[in-house]
Enzyme design. Structure first.
Site, PDB file in Angstrom:
ATOM      1  N   ASP A  13       0.819  -1.221   0.000  1.00 46.53           N
ATOM      2  CA  ASP A  13       0.000   0.000   0.000  1.00 46.53           C
ATOM      3  C   ASP A  13       0.851   1.268   0.000  1.00 46.53           C
ATOM      4  O   ASP A  13       0.455   2.292   0.561  1.00 46.53           O
ATOM      5  CB  ASP A  13      -0.976   0.012   1.197  1.00 46.53           C
ATOM      6  CG  ASP A  13      -1.761  -1.280   1.277  1.00 46.53           C
ATOM      7  OD1 ASP A  13      -2.294  -1.691   0.239  1.00 46.53           O
ATOM      8  OD2 ASP A  13      -1.802  -1.889   2.364  1.00 46.53           O
ATOM      9  N   LYS A  16       2.196   2.086  -5.321  1.00 46.07           N
ATOM     10  CA  LYS A  16       2.880   1.614  -6.537  1.00 46.07           C
ATOM     11  C   LYS A  16       2.060   1.923  -7.789  1.00 46.07           C
ATOM     12  O   LYS A  16       2.618   2.162  -8.849  1.00 46.07           O
ATOM     13  CB  LYS A  16       3.147   0.107  -6.440  1.00 46.07           C
ATOM     14  CG  LYS A  16       4.098  -0.256  -5.296  1.00 46.07           C
ATOM     15  CD  LYS A  16       4.255  -1.741  -5.140  1.00 46.07           C
ATOM     16  CE  LYS A  16       3.022  -2.432  -4.600  1.00 46.07           C
ATOM     17  NZ  LYS A  16       2.675  -2.132  -3.206  1.00 46.07           N
ATOM     18  N   GLY A  40      -4.415  -4.172  -4.231  1.00 41.84           N
ATOM     19  CA  GLY A  40      -5.361  -3.138  -4.607  1.00 41.84           C
ATOM     20  C   GLY A  40      -4.604  -1.912  -5.068  1.00 41.84           C
ATOM     21  O   GLY A  40      -3.841  -1.337  -4.297  1.00 41.84           O
ATOM     22  N   HIS A  41      -4.763  -1.574  -6.314  1.00 41.07           N
ATOM     23  CA  HIS A  41      -4.111  -0.377  -6.839  1.00 41.07           C
ATOM     24  C   HIS A  41      -5.167   0.683  -7.080  1.00 41.07           C
ATOM     25  O   HIS A  41      -6.139   0.430  -7.773  1.00 41.07           O
ATOM     26  CB  HIS A  41      -3.422  -0.675  -8.178  1.00 41.07           C
ATOM     27  CG  HIS A  41      -2.129  -1.402  -8.021  1.00 41.07           C
ATOM     28  ND1 HIS A  41      -1.456  -1.970  -9.070  1.00 41.07           N
ATOM     29  CD2 HIS A  41      -1.381  -1.629  -6.933  1.00 41.07           C
ATOM     30  CE1 HIS A  41      -0.353  -2.527  -8.622  1.00 41.07           C
ATOM     31  NE2 HIS A  41      -0.282  -2.340  -7.327  1.00 41.07           N
ATOM     32  N   GLN A 223       1.956  -5.922  -3.066  1.00 46.65           N
ATOM     33  CA  GLN A 223       2.393  -5.963  -1.644  1.00 46.65           C
ATOM     34  C   GLN A 223       3.755  -5.253  -1.495  1.00 46.65           C
ATOM     35  O   GLN A 223       4.047  -4.367  -2.275  1.00 46.65           O
ATOM     36  CB  GLN A 223       2.442  -7.399  -1.111  1.00 46.65           C
ATOM     37  CG  GLN A 223       1.072  -8.068  -1.002  1.00 46.65           C
ATOM     38  CD  GLN A 223       0.620  -8.747  -2.280  1.00 46.65           C
ATOM     39  OE1 GLN A 223       1.372  -9.454  -2.903  1.00 46.65           O
ATOM     40  NE2 GLN A 223      -0.613  -8.550  -2.678  1.00 46.65           N
TER      41      GLN A 223
END
Ligand code: IMP
Length: 433
Positions: A13, A16, A40-41, A223
């Site tokens: 988180d 990225k 999750g992006h 991650q």
């Protein structure tokens, strides 16, 4: 043109998605190399917020081929629904390519992940319950289903006939849960294969061909290094290798084809799930970071644990990733805080300790902090280091000194435009273009 890797240097988180998005102008291919839909992006473009779990964030640029490499574990249902969401929002998903060697997260993997976590009561890993660990376990056990298997009814049925009885026994007898029916599961999985057939290819060949033709390829990790299966805080880790080395195994590039590694950091620390977190703040400052930084999991909605920036593992993560440049995100969240702290060493009992530590030592580590003055004004309008208050410059430089690596990009807001590209790093940044 060689390959670039974007990797998280903390517990995930770090932002990225924004790093990849910023570099995308000059890029032809973005390859996810590990993890699954546990990631999750969030990418913000103007008024539009895109939350992606599986598809590489490069999909938002028309000229980019988004690739899901062989090191990723793929839940086909998530992929199909993410492609549908993109199509509904006017983004063409037909360019997405998925490795035929990538392993499939089957419904029994998801069931086993949830059941195993519930069974551990009190000692949970705090997984995202997406079936990631069980799918990687089956891969290592040579009992996995690969994306290519979804395209051939006989192969798929034979594979499932071999593994399903054992998985069903664990589900029903150990966990008291319902099992899965072979015929129904085969039919469901074949339907995924039919839907995804045009996308399933040999992605390593695709990546190598792009590199041979001088195309710029970004390999995108999910991650972060401290959740790495080998180098993180085991067992409180994910089940793959987010570190830059994972790009070779899971993306299909050789080590010498990588020319730069962009290590992404957040200006403070967060962690989701269980496990040691020495700089965690269980007070008003932690709650301030949580609320101002919107630190809720993109995938699970869980509240992220928040804490001060921890520079103790920083040299280690910079080294094991061979990070050539850093990106420091969410600096704007720290505005309005009177004093800031950075952990620069630990003490365990009366002894100094440094990374890596045993889990037990890490749980008892007492962080030693350097205090820095905070700054009052909102900095989201800053577009160069000269626009920042001197205290914010000092904070960035302190992290840079502790990392021993240049911070090339500072992010002061979620939008693409809310970014400082540090001009003084021009020559080092040439590789981005
Ligand atoms: P799993 O990857 O779902 O097996 O979860 C293992 C650990 O990694 C748990 O602590 C999760 O909270 C954490 N984790 C997995 N994906 C992410 C992510 O994208 N960001 C932050 N933590 C994650």
């Amino acid at each position: 043109m060689p390959a670039s890797v974007v990797v998280g240097l903390q517990w995930g988180d770090e932002g990225k998605g924004k790093a990849v998005d910023l570099l995308s102008e000059s890029v032809d291919m973005v390859v996810r190399y590990q993890g699954g839909d546990n990631a999750g992006h969030t990418v913000v473009i103007g008024d539009e917020v895109f939350k992606l779990h599986l598809v590489p964030s490069g999909v938002l640029h028309e000229s980019i081929t988004p690739v899901i490499g062989s090191g990723v574990v793929v839940n086909p249902k998530t992929l199909i629904s993410e492609m549908g969401m993109l199509a509904d929002r006017g983004i063409d998903p037909s360019r997405i390519r998925v490795s035929r060697a990538a392993h499939v997260i089957m419904p029994y993997h998801v069931a086993l992940d949830g059941a195993a976590e519930a069974h551990l009561s009190g000692q949970e890993i705090g997984t995202t319950r997406r079936g990631i660990g069980p799918a990687y376990a089956d891969r290592a056990w040579r009992a996995g289903v690969r994306m290519g298997d979804l395209l051939d009814a006989r192969t798929l049925r034979n594979r499932l006939a071999r593994v399903l009885p054992e998985r069903n026994t664990i589900l029903t007898e150990t966990y008291g849960m319902p099992g899965f029916d072979l015929d129904e599961l085969t039919a469901e999985a074949l339907a995924w294969g039919e839907r995804l057939r045009p996308h399933i290819v040999d992605t390593t060949g695709l990546v190598q061909d792009a590199l041979a033709r001088g195309r710029h390829v970004i390999l995108e990790g999910a991650q972060g290094a401290l959740l790495d299966l080998d180098h993180g805080t085991y067992p409180y880790v994910t089940s793959s290798n987010p570190i830059a080395g994972g790009a070779c195994t899971g993306g299909g590039v050789g080590p010498l084809q990588i020319s730069q590694v962009i290590g992404v950091l957040k200006a403070y620390s967060t962690r989701v799930g269980s496990g040691p977190f020495p700089t965690e703040l269980d007070d008003d400052v932690g709650r301030h970071l949580l609320e101002k930084g919107h630190e809720f999991g993109t995938t699970t909605g869980r509240v992220r644990r928040c804490g001060w920036f921890d520079a103790v593992p920083l040299r280690y993560t910079v080294a094991i990733n061979s990070a050539s440049h850093l990106m420091l995100n969410k600096l704007d969240i720290l505005s309005g805080m009177e004093t800031l702290r950075i952990a620069t060493s630990y003490r365990v009992g009366d002894q100094p300790a440094t990374w890596p530590l045993s889990l037990d030592d890490l749980e008892h580590a007492d962080p030693q902090y350097e205090e820095l003055p905070g700054w009052e004004p909102d900095i989201s309008g800053a577009r160069s280091m000269d626009d920042l208050p001197p205290e914010a410059v000092r904070y960035v430089e302190a992290i840079e000194d502790l990392a021993g690596t240049p911070i090339a990009i500072v992010s002061v807001g979620p939008e693409r435009t809310e970014t400082i590209m540090r001009k003084e790093l021009g020559p080092a940044r040439q590789g981005f273009a």
